[in-house]
Design an enzyme around this catalytic site. Structure first.
Site, PDB file in Angstrom:
ATOM      1  N   CYS A 239      13.412  10.996   7.328  1.00  0.00           N
ATOM      2  CA  CYS A 239      13.389  10.420   8.581  1.00  0.00           C
ATOM      3  C   CYS A 239      14.860  10.540   9.157  1.00  0.00           C
ATOM      4  O   CYS A 239      14.755  10.772  10.554  1.00  0.00           O
ATOM      5  CB  CYS A 239      12.924   9.139   8.785  1.00  0.00           C
ATOM      6  SG  CYS A 239      13.568   7.971   7.869  1.00  0.00           S
TER       7      CYS A 239
ATOM      8  N   GLU B 254      10.024   1.223  10.532  1.00  0.00           N
ATOM      9  CA  GLU B 254      10.934   2.400  10.372  1.00  0.00           C
ATOM     10  C   GLU B 254      10.053   3.567  10.751  1.00  0.00           C
ATOM     11  O   GLU B 254       9.431   4.057   9.875  1.00  0.00           O
ATOM     12  CB  GLU B 254      11.459   2.143   9.211  1.00  0.00           C
ATOM     13  CG  GLU B 254      12.801   2.972   9.099  1.00  0.00           C
ATOM     14  CD  GLU B 254      12.722   4.203   8.402  1.00  0.00           C
ATOM     15  OE1 GLU B 254      12.678   5.377   8.793  1.00  0.00           O
ATOM     16  OE2 GLU B 254      12.800   4.174   7.051  1.00  0.00           O
TER      17      GLU B 254
ATOM     18  N   LYS C 145       0.786  -1.015   0.028  1.00  0.00           N
ATOM     19  CA  LYS C 145      -0.161   0.214   0.013  1.00  0.00           C
ATOM     20  C   LYS C 145       0.808   1.334   0.005  1.00  0.00           C
ATOM     21  O   LYS C 145       1.478   1.627   1.117  1.00  0.00           O
ATOM     22  CB  LYS C 145      -0.942  -0.110   1.195  1.00  0.00           C
ATOM     23  CG  LYS C 145      -1.985   1.094   1.139  1.00  0.00           C
ATOM     24  CD  LYS C 145      -2.570   1.419   2.560  1.00  0.00           C
ATOM     25  CE  LYS C 145      -1.872   2.587   2.953  1.00  0.00           C
ATOM     26  NZ  LYS C 145      -1.486   3.870   2.345  1.00  0.00           N
TER      27      LYS C 145
ATOM     28  N   GLU D 299       9.932  16.421  15.337  1.00  0.00           N
ATOM     29  CA  GLU D 299      10.468  16.048  13.874  1.00  0.00           C
ATOM     30  C   GLU D 299       9.918  17.165  12.886  1.00  0.00           C
ATOM     31  O   GLU D 299       8.678  17.119  12.608  1.00  0.00           O
ATOM     32  CB  GLU D 299      10.031  14.834  13.517  1.00  0.00           C
ATOM     33  CG  GLU D 299      10.894  14.510  12.320  1.00  0.00           C
ATOM     34  CD  GLU D 299      10.368  12.687  11.925  1.00  0.00           C
ATOM     35  OE1 GLU D 299      11.293  12.192  11.099  1.00  0.00           O
ATOM     36  OE2 GLU D 299       9.123  12.350  12.246  1.00  0.00           O
TER      37      GLU D 299
END
Length: 487
Positions: free
Chosen positions: A291, A257, A181, A388
């Site tokens: 990331c 992750e 997906k 973040e």
């Protein structure tokens, strides 16, 4: 500047299930936007529960033959897929830039990086070894490795090619079938990979692609299925936690992750020019939407002002623009919502006392561009320190001692990537071992490749992708005891 393909058949708009291109049963579609100008590129099938279930069943059936293929046969298919990606790298890069926005050269780099995982795991498919263990005289103890089963992969929009191959390659090498997906912002790259999978000889049902907007609806089908034995996810920590809860009822294997809050620690004895270059490359790659990008720049007080001046001067040379323009060095962010979120982070930091050095606002453009931004005098108690950012914003924080730098770097729930710049060999080892991160770059920020185990600790997830360790997440270890040998 412009978009064209040497092979237009790579631009697909249907789902890919059991080796066939299919529309959603509901006939629903959703638009894909070009973030450089906000225009609609195309419409893609918006699949739902029906298609998700079909894909799972197709994967289960096809895997029965695929797992019995010899390692060499599976290796040859993956190698052929790799070769086709290299052959059509320019087209794949153009599709990626069109839907994701990163400069074309950067997109081409991602295509080559993504292909490297297919080549690596094509080779590793032939190296799935077992063991013979010491045992009593009347028995022999064996350990064999078998494919974990049908795998579901959920991938993000920031690397819409490489995050797919990094998961699909080891799954197929191990003998698993997979249902993918992709992110709804960037489904075209996934569908182009599926077109090349057909040509490479990947059997029908072994690789399936489900584009959709209804992430919760489709995700529930994928996580609730008892057929699916493993889920691999790259994305935000909150979504990862939700998926872990959903997978608990069927006790699926998972690899996650998740988010990051990467520090770049620059000590007084660092090569400043090297540190500036590394921090720039890490912070502003993909417009800060990675990331493992430099999320916090921790600079020791003895070189703080010099580092800040050099870093800021280099940023002033950046050029924002459409990724198809060869002069562009920084592309757009992925959506208007992302653009607004970055603005809120910067405004919050300024309200809390940070100093704006350069940038600090959306660029004047039809697309979703944010100026490369540097914030100085950031403190550890500011919200931006623990957030973040996922955008082209660099907070620069001053520290005094090694212990203070380590404490600040570890003061986060995340633990994916970290970087240090120093010439002191003792400090290299002491700081590297003290940092609570799955990966540490020493005098280097370009640390990722198919050769290394990519992954984090704490709330950045678990499991590793790439390297010899990357196959383990797709294999079960089975012990076989053969007794009665003295009868």
């Amino acid at each position: 500047m412009g978009f064209s393909l040497s092979d237009p058949s790579l631009l697909r708009g249907q789902a890919f299930i059991n080796g066939e291109w299919v529309d959603a049963k509901s006939r629903a579609e959703f638009p894909v936007f070009n973030p450089a100008n906000g225009e609609i590129i195309s419409h893609v099938a918006d699949v739902g529960e029906h298609e998700a279930q079909n894909a799972i069943e197709a994967a289960q059936i096809s895997m029965q033959d695929w797992k019995l293929k010899s390692p060499t046969e599976r290796s040859n298919v993956l190698q052929h897929w790799h070769d086709l990606i290299i052959e059509y790298a320019d087209d794949l890069a153009s599709i990626l830039t069109l839907e994701q926005g990163k400069p074309l050269a950067e997109a081409k780099g991602e295509i080559l990086y993504g292909a490297s995982y297919l080549k690596w795991f094509a080779e590793e498919a032939k190296r799935i070894y077992g063991d013979i263990l010491p045992s009593a005289q009347d028995r022999r103890s064996f350990v064999i490795k078998q494919p974990v089963g049908v795998v579901v992969a959920i991938t993000p929009w920031n690397f819409p090619n490489a995050m797919i191959t990094r998961k699909v390659a080891p799954a197929l090498a191990a003998g698993c079938a997979i249902v993918l997906k992709p992110a709804p912002e960037t489904p075209l790259s996934a569908l182009a990979l599926a077109e090349l999978a057909i040509r490479a000889g990947v059997p029908a049902g072994v690789f399936n692609v489900l584009p959709c907007l209804k992430a919760e609806e489709v995700g529930e089908v994928l996580t609730a299925s008892s057929i699916v034995k493993k889920l691999t996810f790259t994305g935000s920590t909150p979504v990862g936690k939700l998926l872990l809860r959903q997978c608990a009822d069927t006790v699926k294997r998972t690899s996650m992750e998740l988010g990051g809050n990467a520090p770049v620690i620059v000590f007084n004895d660092a090569d400043i020019d090297l540190a500036v270059a590394g921090a720039l490359a890490s912070k502003f790659r993909n417009s800060g939407q990675t990331c493992i990008c430099a999320n916090r720049l921790l600079v020791q007080e003895g070189i703080y002002d010099r580092f800040l001046a050099k870093f800021t001067q280099a940023i002033k040379e950046f050029r924002l623009g459409d990724g198809f323009d060869a002069k562009t060095t920084l592309g757009p962010v992925i959506t208007e919502k992302a653009l607004d979120g970055i603005g809120s982070v910067v405004t919050g930091a300024l309200d809390q006392g940070a100093r704006l050095v350069v940038g600090g606002k959306p660029a004047e453009s039809d697309g979703w561009f944010y100026e490369p931004t540097v914030l100085a005098d950031v403190q550890a108690d500011m919200d931006i320190f623990s957030k973040e950012i996922f955008g082209p914003v660099a907070p620069v924080i001053k520290f005094k001692t090694d212990a203070e730098a380590i404490a600040m770097a570890n003061d986060t729930s995340f633990g994916l990537a970290s970087y240090i710049y120093t010439q002191d060999i003792s400090r290299i080892w002491q700081v590297s071992e003290a940092l609570e991160y799955g990966m540490v770059g020493v005098n280097e920020t370009a640390i990722s490749s198919e050769l290394i185990p990519f992954g984090g600790v704490k709330e950045s997830g678990h499991g590793r992708e790439g390297s010899k360790y990357g196959l383990d997440d797709y294999l079960e270890t089975k012990y076989i005891c053969m007794g009665g040998l003295n009868a």
